[in-house]
Design a protein around this motif. Structure first.
Motif, short mmCIF file in Angstrom:
data_model
loop_
_atom_site.label_atom_id
_atom_site.label_comp_id
_atom_site.label_asym_id
_atom_site.label_seq_id
_atom_site.Cartn_x
_atom_site.Cartn_y
_atom_site.Cartn_z
N ARG A 1 0.80 -1.23 0.00
CA ARG A 1 0.00 0.00 0.00
C ARG A 1 0.84 1.28 0.00
NH1 ARG A 1 -4.08 0.32 4.49
NH2 ARG A 1 -2.17 0.14 5.64
N THR A 2 2.13 1.15 -0.28
CA THR A 2 3.02 2.31 -0.27
C THR A 2 3.59 2.53 -1.67
OG1 THR A 2 3.63 1.82 2.00
CG2 THR A 2 5.05 3.33 0.80
N VAL A 3 3.60 3.81 -2.07
CA VAL A 3 4.15 4.18 -3.36
C VAL A 3 5.14 5.31 -3.13
CG1 VAL A 3 3.61 4.99 -5.68
CG2 VAL A 3 1.92 3.66 -4.42
N ILE A 4 6.31 5.19 -3.75
CA ILE A 4 7.30 6.25 -3.71
C ILE A 4 7.28 6.92 -5.09
CG2 ILE A 4 9.73 6.86 -3.40
CD1 ILE A 4 8.44 5.71 -0.87
N VAL A 5 6.96 8.22 -5.10
CA VAL A 5 6.90 8.98 -6.34
C VAL A 5 8.12 9.90 -6.37
CG1 VAL A 5 5.53 10.60 -7.71
CG2 VAL A 5 4.37 8.93 -6.25
N THR A 6 8.95 9.72 -7.41
CA THR A 6 10.16 10.53 -7.54
C THR A 6 10.07 11.36 -8.82
OG1 THR A 6 11.39 8.71 -6.51
CG2 THR A 6 12.69 10.46 -7.55
N PRO A 7 9.79 12.67 -8.68
CA PRO A 7 9.73 13.53 -9.88
C PRO A 7 11.11 13.63 -10.55
CG PRO A 7 8.67 14.60 -8.01
CD PRO A 7 9.41 13.41 -7.49
N TYR A 8 11.11 13.61 -11.90
CA TYR A 8 12.37 13.76 -12.63
C TYR A 8 12.89 15.19 -12.48
CZ TYR A 8 10.65 9.47 -14.79
OH TYR A 8 10.16 8.22 -15.00
N ASP A 9 11.98 16.14 -12.43
CA ASP A 9 12.33 17.55 -12.27
C ASP A 9 11.88 17.96 -10.87
OD1 ASP A 9 12.65 20.27 -12.35
OD2 ASP A 9 11.27 20.62 -14.02
N LYS A 10 12.86 18.21 -9.98
CA LYS A 10 12.54 18.53 -8.58
C LYS A 10 11.69 19.79 -8.45
CE LYS A 10 14.96 15.08 -7.14
NZ LYS A 10 14.29 13.83 -7.30
N SER A 11 11.75 20.68 -9.44
CA SER A 11 10.95 21.91 -9.36
C SER A 11 9.45 21.62 -9.54
CB SER A 11 11.41 22.92 -10.42
OG SER A 11 11.12 22.45 -11.71
N ALA A 12 9.13 20.43 -10.02
CA ALA A 12 7.72 20.07 -10.21
C ALA A 12 7.15 19.36 -8.98
CB ALA A 12 7.57 19.17 -11.43
N MET A 13 7.93 19.23 -7.93
CA MET A 13 7.49 18.50 -6.73
C MET A 13 6.16 19.00 -6.21
SD MET A 13 8.52 16.07 -4.58
CE MET A 13 10.29 15.97 -4.50
N GLY B 1 -7.74 9.55 -2.76
CA GLY B 1 -7.95 9.83 -1.34
C GLY B 1 -6.67 9.71 -0.54
N VAL B 2 -5.57 10.25 -1.07
CA VAL B 2 -4.28 10.15 -0.39
C VAL B 2 -3.74 11.53 -0.04
CG1 VAL B 2 -3.66 7.98 -1.50
CG2 VAL B 2 -3.00 10.14 -2.58
N ASN B 3 -2.84 11.54 0.94
CA ASN B 3 -2.15 12.76 1.34
C ASN B 3 -0.66 12.45 1.32
OD1 ASN B 3 -1.66 15.32 2.18
ND2 ASN B 3 -2.22 14.95 4.32
N PRO B 4 0.04 12.79 0.21
CA PRO B 4 1.45 12.42 0.10
C PRO B 4 2.34 13.16 1.10
CG PRO B 4 0.72 13.68 -1.82
CD PRO B 4 -0.47 13.49 -0.95
N THR B 5 3.40 12.50 1.52
CA THR B 5 4.37 13.08 2.43
C THR B 5 5.61 13.46 1.62
OG1 THR B 5 3.59 11.57 4.14
CG2 THR B 5 5.68 12.69 4.55
N ASN B 6 6.00 14.72 1.70
CA ASN B 6 7.13 15.24 0.93
C ASN B 6 8.37 15.21 1.81
OD1 ASN B 6 9.00 16.78 -0.48
ND2 ASN B 6 7.49 18.26 -1.18
N ASN B 7 9.41 14.47 1.38
CA ASN B 7 10.65 14.44 2.15
C ASN B 7 11.77 15.20 1.43
OD1 ASN B 7 11.71 12.78 0.21
ND2 ASN B 7 11.93 11.00 1.53
N GLY B 8 11.43 16.02 0.45
CA GLY B 8 12.42 16.81 -0.27
C GLY B 8 12.75 16.26 -1.64
N ASP B 9 13.11 14.97 -1.70
CA ASP B 9 13.47 14.35 -2.98
C ASP B 9 12.34 13.50 -3.55
OD1 ASP B 9 16.03 15.41 -2.96
OD2 ASP B 9 16.83 13.72 -1.81
N THR B 10 11.55 12.90 -2.67
CA THR B 10 10.48 12.00 -3.11
C THR B 10 9.19 12.31 -2.37
OG1 THR B 10 11.04 10.35 -1.45
CG2 THR B 10 12.11 10.11 -3.59
#
Length: 188
Positions: A66-78, A91-100
């Motif tokens: 049930r966990t997905v790690i989303v890594t943007p190719y362009d960090k400015s699009a985070m 129905g999700v609330n993603p957690t931003n750790n800076g890189d992912t």
């Protein structure tokens, strides 16, 4: 359309097959207990003023069910990726750790499972309607051939019977896929 029953039936079969494929594809976007890439296909991100599919802007990894790690190719699009995920129907609330972005999908409640089953049934009915639409178009073409005396009534009737048989088999395929999806959704 063509001017002989065989090619009319062939065209109808191709369209019906496409309808079944589209319906199955729609089923993959319905969430079950496990995270899949198909769940994220419909999500678009506003990127430099243009709606862009998420899978073109970020990579998806599934370390747990049930966990997905989303890594943007362009960090400015985070920020845009994060808000697109938040605004999606997942129905999700993603957690931003800076890189992912870490997305933890909530466990499905009984009510949510029932909603997904209803959604699957709606998508299946849409698929059936598309198959019947292809049948209707082919039937009109066959009736026109008979009316214009390009084929005999007996040949037209045989072709219509075959068309009904083909239609029934494609609708059964949709119903079978729906049954699998319902079982998948109801399994905890």
């Amino acid at each position: 359309m063509s001017d002989d029953p065989a090619s009319i039936l062939k065209d109808a079969k191709a369209k019906m097959s496409k309808s079944v494929d589209v319906t199955r594809e729609e089923f993959t976007s319905i969430r079950t207990g496990r995270a899949t890439a198909a769940m994220f296909q419909g999500i678009t991100v506003e990127y430099y003023g243009a709606p862009t599919p998420l899978n073109q802007l970020a990579s998806l990894q599934f370390p747990e069910a049930r966990t997905v790690i989303v890594t943007p190719y362009d960090k400015s699009a985070m920020g845009q990726v994060e808000s697109a995920l938040r605004d999606s129907d997942l129905g999700v609330n993603p957690t931003n750790n800076g890189d992912t972005l870490r997305v933890v999908l909530p466990a499905l409640t009984e009510e949510r499972r029932r909603d997904y089953v209803k959604l699957a049934r709606t998508k299946a009915e849409d698929g059936r309607v598309a198959v019947r639409g292809s049948r209707g178009n082919a039937k009109k073409a066959l009736e026109k051939l008979v009316k214009d005396k390009e084929i005999g009534e007996d040949e037209g009737n045989r072709a219509e019977k075959e068309l009904e048989s083909v239609t029934k088999s494609y609708i059964e395929q949709i119903d079978e896929s729906l049954g699998h999806k319902e079982t998948e959704l109801e399994t905890i």
